[in-house]
Write a protein that holds these residues in place. Structure first.
Motif, PDB file in Angstrom:
ATOM      1  N   MET A 125     -35.241 -11.283   8.347  1.00 25.89           N
ATOM      2  CA  MET A 125     -34.618 -11.828   7.140  1.00 25.89           C
ATOM      3  C   MET A 125     -34.885 -10.901   5.954  1.00 25.89           C
ATOM      4  O   MET A 125     -35.916 -10.231   5.912  1.00 25.89           O
ATOM      5  N   LYS A 126     -33.942 -10.878   5.016  1.00 29.22           N
ATOM      6  CA  LYS A 126     -34.080 -10.043   3.821  1.00 29.22           C
ATOM      7  C   LYS A 126     -33.909 -10.906   2.558  1.00 29.22           C
ATOM      8  O   LYS A 126     -33.197 -11.923   2.577  1.00 29.22           O
ATOM      9  N   LEU A 127     -34.552 -10.416   1.493  1.00 31.08           N
ATOM     10  CA  LEU A 127     -34.352 -11.046   0.190  1.00 31.08           C
ATOM     11  C   LEU A 127     -33.661 -10.026  -0.711  1.00 31.08           C
ATOM     12  O   LEU A 127     -34.149  -8.901  -0.872  1.00 31.08           O
ATOM     13  N   ILE A 128     -32.527 -10.421  -1.250  1.00 28.26           N
ATOM     14  CA  ILE A 128     -31.795  -9.540  -2.161  1.00 28.26           C
ATOM     15  C   ILE A 128     -32.054 -10.022  -3.583  1.00 28.26           C
ATOM     16  O   ILE A 128     -31.897 -11.215  -3.877  1.00 28.26           O
ATOM     17  N   LEU A 129     -32.449  -9.095  -4.440  1.00 27.07           N
ATOM     18  CA  LEU A 129     -32.527  -9.381  -5.880  1.00 27.07           C
ATOM     19  C   LEU A 129     -31.443  -8.543  -6.531  1.00 27.07           C
ATOM     20  O   LEU A 129     -31.489  -7.313  -6.455  1.00 27.07           O
ATOM     21  N   ALA A 130     -30.461  -9.183  -7.128  1.00 25.89           N
ATOM     22  CA  ALA A 130     -29.339  -8.443  -7.713  1.00 25.89           C
ATOM     23  C   ALA A 130     -29.215  -8.787  -9.188  1.00 25.89           C
ATOM     24  O   ALA A 130     -28.989  -9.951  -9.553  1.00 25.89           O
ATOM     25  N   VAL A 131     -29.387  -7.780 -10.038  1.00 25.73           N
ATOM     26  CA  VAL A 131     -29.227  -7.972 -11.492  1.00 25.73           C
ATOM     27  C   VAL A 131     -27.773  -7.634 -11.833  1.00 25.73           C
ATOM     28  O   VAL A 131     -27.327  -6.509 -11.598  1.00 25.73           O
ATOM     29  N   VAL A 132     -27.043  -8.610 -12.345  1.00 28.46           N
ATOM     30  CA  VAL A 132     -25.617  -8.395 -12.637  1.00 28.46           C
ATOM     31  C   VAL A 132     -25.323  -8.799 -14.083  1.00 28.46           C
ATOM     32  O   VAL A 132     -26.104  -9.506 -14.720  1.00 28.46           O
ATOM     33  N   GLN A 133     -24.194  -8.366 -14.583  1.00 27.36           N
ATOM     34  CA  GLN A 133     -23.813  -8.745 -15.943  1.00 27.36           C
ATOM     35  C   GLN A 133     -23.348 -10.201 -15.951  1.00 27.36           C
ATOM     36  O   GLN A 133     -22.731 -10.670 -14.991  1.00 27.36           O
ATOM     37  N   ASP A 134     -23.616 -10.881 -17.058  1.00 28.59           N
ATOM     38  CA  ASP A 134     -23.248 -12.302 -17.168  1.00 28.59           C
ATOM     39  C   ASP A 134     -21.758 -12.522 -16.883  1.00 28.59           C
ATOM     40  O   ASP A 134     -21.375 -13.521 -16.282  1.00 28.59           O
ATOM     41  N   GLN A 135     -20.923 -11.570 -17.320  1.00 27.41           N
ATOM     42  CA  GLN A 135     -19.460 -11.711 -17.144  1.00 27.41           C
ATOM     43  C   GLN A 135     -19.061 -11.804 -15.663  1.00 27.41           C
ATOM     44  O   GLN A 135     -18.015 -12.333 -15.344  1.00 27.41           O
ATOM     45  N   ASP A 136     -19.889 -11.238 -14.775  1.00 24.94           N
ATOM     46  CA  ASP A 136     -19.549 -11.224 -13.348  1.00 24.94           C
ATOM     47  C   ASP A 136     -20.220 -12.347 -12.567  1.00 24.94           C
ATOM     48  O   ASP A 136     -19.931 -12.539 -11.384  1.00 24.94           O
ATOM     49  N   SER A 137     -21.127 -13.067 -13.225  1.00 25.94           N
ATOM     50  CA  SER A 137     -21.980 -13.961 -12.439  1.00 25.94           C
ATOM     51  C   SER A 137     -21.215 -15.143 -11.834  1.00 25.94           C
ATOM     52  O   SER A 137     -21.481 -15.538 -10.701  1.00 25.94           O
ATOM     53  N   HIS A 138     -20.224 -15.673 -12.561  1.00 30.45           N
ATOM     54  CA  HIS A 138     -19.491 -16.828 -12.018  1.00 30.45           C
ATOM     55  C   HIS A 138     -18.676 -16.413 -10.787  1.00 30.45           C
ATOM     56  O   HIS A 138     -18.697 -17.083  -9.752  1.00 30.45           O
ATOM     57  N   ARG A 139     -18.006 -15.275 -10.917  1.00 33.64           N
ATOM     58  CA  ARG A 139     -17.174 -14.778  -9.820  1.00 33.64           C
ATOM     59  C   ARG A 139     -18.047 -14.467  -8.582  1.00 33.64           C
ATOM     60  O   ARG A 139     -17.689 -14.804  -7.454  1.00 33.64           O
ATOM     61  N   THR A 163     -27.851 -11.702 -15.431  1.00 28.04           N
ATOM     62  CA  THR A 163     -28.130 -12.745 -14.442  1.00 28.04           C
ATOM     63  C   THR A 163     -28.726 -12.092 -13.203  1.00 28.04           C
ATOM     64  O   THR A 163     -28.218 -11.073 -12.737  1.00 28.04           O
ATOM     65  N   THR A 164     -29.815 -12.670 -12.713  1.00 26.57           N
ATOM     66  CA  THR A 164     -30.413 -12.148 -11.477  1.00 26.57           C
ATOM     67  C   THR A 164     -30.202 -13.162 -10.363  1.00 26.57           C
ATOM     68  O   THR A 164     -30.556 -14.335 -10.499  1.00 26.57           O
ATOM     69  N   PHE A 165     -29.595 -12.687  -9.276  1.00 26.40           N
ATOM     70  CA  PHE A 165     -29.365 -13.521  -8.099  1.00 26.40           C
ATOM     71  C   PHE A 165     -30.490 -13.293  -7.092  1.00 26.40           C
ATOM     72  O   PHE A 165     -30.855 -12.142  -6.825  1.00 26.40           O
ATOM     73  N   ILE A 166     -31.009 -14.368  -6.557  1.00 25.78           N
ATOM     74  CA  ILE A 166     -31.956 -14.298  -5.438  1.00 25.78           C
ATOM     75  C   ILE A 166     -31.185 -14.793  -4.220  1.00 25.78           C
ATOM     76  O   ILE A 166     -30.700 -15.931  -4.213  1.00 25.78           O
ATOM     77  N   ILE A 167     -31.035 -13.932  -3.233  1.00 21.25           N
ATOM     78  CA  ILE A 167     -30.231 -14.299  -2.056  1.00 21.25           C
ATOM     79  C   ILE A 167     -31.072 -14.043  -0.799  1.00 21.25           C
ATOM     80  O   ILE A 167     -31.477 -12.908  -0.544  1.00 21.25           O
ATOM     81  N   GLY A 168     -31.321 -15.072  -0.055  1.00 27.35           N
ATOM     82  CA  GLY A 168     -32.010 -14.916   1.235  1.00 27.35           C
ATOM     83  C   GLY A 168     -30.964 -14.879   2.330  1.00 27.35           C
ATOM     84  O   GLY A 168     -30.085 -15.743   2.372  1.00 27.35           O
ATOM     85  N   THR A 169     -31.051 -13.875   3.214  1.00 25.76           N
ATOM     86  CA  THR A 169     -30.036 -13.769   4.256  1.00 25.76           C
ATOM     87  C   THR A 169     -30.616 -13.206   5.550  1.00 25.76           C
ATOM     88  O   THR A 169     -31.599 -12.452   5.528  1.00 25.76           O
ATOM     89  N   ASP A 170     -29.990 -13.547   6.670  1.00 25.90           N
ATOM     90  CA  ASP A 170     -30.362 -12.921   7.947  1.00 25.90           C
ATOM     91  C   ASP A 170     -30.038 -11.439   7.870  1.00 25.90           C
ATOM     92  O   ASP A 170     -29.050 -11.049   7.227  1.00 25.90           O
ATOM     93  N   ASP A 171     -30.819 -10.631   8.558  1.00 32.20           N
ATOM     94  CA  ASP A 171     -30.601  -9.171   8.552  1.00 32.20           C
ATOM     95  C   ASP A 171     -29.161  -8.813   8.901  1.00 32.20           C
ATOM     96  O   ASP A 171     -28.567  -7.917   8.308  1.00 32.20           O
ATOM     97  N   ILE A 172     -28.625  -9.532   9.843  1.00 28.63           N
ATOM     98  CA  ILE A 172     -27.290  -9.200  10.365  1.00 28.63           C
ATOM     99  C   ILE A 172     -26.183  -9.371   9.317  1.00 28.63           C
ATOM    100  O   ILE A 172     -25.137  -8.749   9.394  1.00 28.63           O
ATOM    101  N   ARG A 173     -26.464 -10.185   8.287  1.00 36.17           N
ATOM    102  CA  ARG A 173     -25.448 -10.437   7.255  1.00 36.17           C
ATOM    103  C   ARG A 173     -25.726  -9.673   5.954  1.00 36.17           C
ATOM    104  O   ARG A 173     -25.021  -9.848   4.962  1.00 36.17           O
ATOM    105  N   LEU A 174     -26.745  -8.828   5.986  1.00 34.67           N
ATOM    106  CA  LEU A 174     -27.126  -8.096   4.774  1.00 34.67           C
ATOM    107  C   LEU A 174     -25.965  -7.233   4.249  1.00 34.67           C
ATOM    108  O   LEU A 174     -25.646  -7.266   3.051  1.00 34.67           O
ATOM    109  N   ASP A 175     -25.341  -6.490   5.119  1.00 39.32           N
ATOM    110  CA  ASP A 175     -24.260  -5.591   4.675  1.00 39.32           C
ATOM    111  C   ASP A 175     -23.103  -6.361   4.055  1.00 39.32           C
ATOM    112  O   ASP A 175     -22.497  -5.915   3.089  1.00 39.32           O
TER     113      ASP A 175
END
Ligand code: 2BA
Length: 109
Positions: free
Chosen positions: A1-15, A42-54
Motif C-alpha cells: 500500500m502507498k500513501l500519496i500526499l498531493a499539494v494542489v492549488q485550491d482552484q483544482d481541488s474540487h475537480r 489543498t493537500t490530499f491524503i490518498i491511501g491506495t493499493d500499490d497496483i492502483r498507484l499509477d
C-alpha cells in the motif's frame, strides 16, 4: 500500500476530489498554506493499493494545472533590503507537488 500526499492549488481541488471519487479512490483533504507564497492550497491524503498507484497519479496530473501567481512585495521592515524586490513578480505554481510514501500498516477500527 502507498500513501500519496498531493499539494494542489485550491482552484483544482474540487475537480480533483470529484475525479478521485468517480474512480473509487478514498481521500482526505486538508486546508494548507504554501510556505513560500503563504497562500492557501489543498493537500490530499490518498491511501491506495500499490497496483492502483499509477492510476491515482494520472488522475492528479489530469486534474491539476500549472499557473503563474503574482507575488506582492513585502517591505523589509528593519530587515535585510538586499533581496527586496519593489514590484510584484510572477511565480509559477505547479499543477501538483506529489509525495509517495510506503505504508507500513493500515488499520480501520
Ligand atoms: P509555496 O511554498 O507557496 O510555493 C509556491 C511556488 O513558489 C512554488 O511552486 C515555486 O514555484 C515557488 N517557490 C517556492 N519556494 C521558492 C523559493 N525558495 N524560491 C523561489 N521560488 C520558490 P511549486 O513548487 O509548484 O509548489 C507549490 C506548493 O507545493 C508550495 O507552495 C508548497 O505548499 C508545496 N511544496 C512544494 N514543494 C514542496 C516540498 N519540497 N515540501 C513540501 N511542500 C512543498
Amino acid at each position: 500500500m502507498k500513501l500519496i500526499l498531493a499539494v494542489v492549488q485550491d482552484q483544482d481541488s474540487h475537480r480533483l476530489s470529484q475525479a478521485l471519487i468517480e474512480n473509487n479512490f478514498r481521500a482526505t483533504k486538508l486546508a494548507t498554506t504554501g510556505g513560500f507564497l503563504k497562500a492557501g492550497n489543498t493537500t490530499f491524503i490518498i491511501g491506495t493499493d500499490d497496483i492502483r498507484l499509477d492510476r491515482a497519479l494520472a488522475i492528479i496530473k489530469e486534474n491539476c494545472q500549472s499557473r503563474d501567481q503574482m507575488v506582492a512585495p513585502v517591505s523589509p521592515m528593519g530587515g535585510n533590503a538586499d533581496s527586496y524586490v519593489p514590484y510584484p513578480v510572477e511565480v509559477p505554481v505547479g499543477g501538483a507537488t506529489v509525495f509517495v510514501l510506503p505504508v507500513e500498516q493500515f488499520h480501520q477500527f
